[in-house]
Design a protein around this motif. Structure first.
Motif, PDB file in Angstrom:
ATOM      1  N   ALA A  10     -30.664 -34.942  21.473  1.00 53.94           N
ATOM      2  CA  ALA A  10     -29.791 -35.108  22.634  1.00 53.94           C
ATOM      3  C   ALA A  10     -29.056 -36.444  22.570  1.00 53.94           C
ATOM      4  N   GLU A  11     -29.743 -37.497  22.159  1.00 55.60           N
ATOM      5  CA  GLU A  11     -29.103 -38.809  22.051  1.00 55.60           C
ATOM      6  C   GLU A  11     -28.059 -38.810  20.930  1.00 55.60           C
ATOM      7  N   ILE A  12     -28.366 -38.179  19.815  1.00 49.15           N
ATOM      8  CA  ILE A  12     -27.391 -38.075  18.726  1.00 49.15           C
ATOM      9  C   ILE A  12     -26.162 -37.315  19.208  1.00 49.15           C
ATOM     10  N   SER A  13     -26.381 -36.225  19.912  1.00 47.07           N
ATOM     11  CA  SER A  13     -25.273 -35.437  20.453  1.00 47.07           C
ATOM     12  C   SER A  13     -24.436 -36.269  21.425  1.00 47.07           C
ATOM     13  N   ARG A  14     -25.103 -37.079  22.227  1.00 49.70           N
ATOM     14  CA  ARG A  14     -24.399 -37.902  23.216  1.00 49.70           C
ATOM     15  C   ARG A  14     -23.450 -38.898  22.557  1.00 49.70           C
ATOM     16  N   VAL A  15     -23.889 -39.503  21.456  1.00 53.09           N
ATOM     17  CA  VAL A  15     -23.078 -40.557  20.842  1.00 53.09           C
ATOM     18  C   VAL A  15     -22.066 -40.033  19.817  1.00 53.09           C
ATOM     19  N   LEU A  16     -22.170 -38.765  19.438  1.00 53.29           N
ATOM     20  CA  LEU A  16     -21.191 -38.204  18.517  1.00 53.29           C
ATOM     21  C   LEU A  16     -19.827 -38.111  19.186  1.00 53.29           C
ATOM     22  N   LYS A  17     -18.781 -38.373  18.435  1.00 52.97           N
ATOM     23  CA  LYS A  17     -17.433 -38.153  18.930  1.00 52.97           C
ATOM     24  C   LYS A  17     -17.203 -36.643  19.015  1.00 52.97           C
ATOM     25  N   PRO A  18     -16.317 -36.197  19.897  1.00 51.76           N
ATOM     26  CA  PRO A  18     -15.981 -34.775  19.916  1.00 51.76           C
ATOM     27  C   PRO A  18     -15.540 -34.323  18.517  1.00 51.76           C
ATOM     28  N   GLY A  19     -16.107 -33.237  18.065  1.00 53.54           N
ATOM     29  CA  GLY A  19     -15.827 -32.744  16.720  1.00 53.54           C
ATOM     30  C   GLY A  19     -16.761 -33.313  15.665  1.00 53.54           C
ATOM     31  N   GLY A  20     -17.568 -34.324  16.030  1.00 53.50           N
ATOM     32  CA  GLY A  20     -18.515 -34.927  15.099  1.00 53.50           C
ATOM     33  C   GLY A  20     -19.614 -33.957  14.720  1.00 53.50           C
ATOM     34  N   VAL A  21     -20.147 -34.113  13.523  1.00 50.18           N
ATOM     35  CA  VAL A  21     -21.160 -33.203  13.005  1.00 50.18           C
ATOM     36  C   VAL A  21     -22.468 -33.959  12.762  1.00 50.18           C
ATOM     37  N   PHE A  22     -23.549 -33.394  13.262  1.00 48.66           N
ATOM     38  CA  PHE A  22     -24.898 -33.903  13.031  1.00 48.66           C
ATOM     39  C   PHE A  22     -25.520 -33.071  11.917  1.00 48.66           C
ATOM     40  N   VAL A  23     -26.042 -33.730  10.879  1.00 41.76           N
ATOM     41  CA  VAL A  23     -26.689 -33.050   9.757  1.00 41.76           C
ATOM     42  C   VAL A  23     -28.072 -33.663   9.567  1.00 41.76           C
ATOM     43  N   ALA A  24     -29.077 -32.804   9.389  1.00 46.83           N
ATOM     44  CA  ALA A  24     -30.440 -33.296   9.197  1.00 46.83           C
ATOM     45  C   ALA A  24     -31.186 -32.383   8.227  1.00 46.83           C
TER      46      ALA A  24
END
Length: 92
Positions: A10-24
Motif C-alpha cells: 500500500a505504501e509503495i502504491s501510494r508513492v508511485l507516480k500515476p502510471g508507475g509500475v511496482f515489480v517484485a
C-alpha cells in the motif's frame, strides 16, 4: 505477516507516480514444479536461515494478486518459474 506485507505494498502504491509500475519477486508457498528451487530443495537453506529470519512467509499466486489489487494496483501480471514468481502491478 500478510497484513504487514499489505501495508508495504500500500505504501509503495501510494508513492508511485500515476502510471508507475511496482515489480517484485518472491518464492511461492506451493511450487508449480519441482527442481532446483522447490520447497524440498530449499529445506537445507531454510534450516540455516530459519533461526535468523523465522518470520519469512511464502505466498500463493492468488494472495499476491489479491494484495496488489487491494492496494489499488491494476494491470497485475506475473511470471512463475518453478517456485519463484516475479509479479507487477501499475498505479492507475
Amino acid at each position: 505477516f500478510l497484513l504487514l506485507f499489505e501495508n508495504q505494498i500500500a505504501e509503495i502504491s501510494r508513492v508511485l507516480k500515476p502510471g508507475g509500475v511496482f515489480v517484485a519477486t518472491t518464492f511461492l508457498s506451493t511450487p508449480t514444479n519441482s527442481g532446483l528451487f522447490s520447497i524440498d530443495a530449499l529445506k537445507p537453506l531454510r534450516q540455516i536461515v530459519g533461526p535468523v529470519n523465522s518470520s519469512y512467509n511464502f505466498f500463493t499466486e492468488g494472495e499476491l494478486e489479491d494484495l496488489c489489487r487491494s492496494c489499488g494496483l491494476v494491470n497485475y501480471s506475473s511470471k512463475v518459474q518453478r517456485s519463484f514468481i516475479m509479479f507487477s502491478g501499475q498505479k492507475p
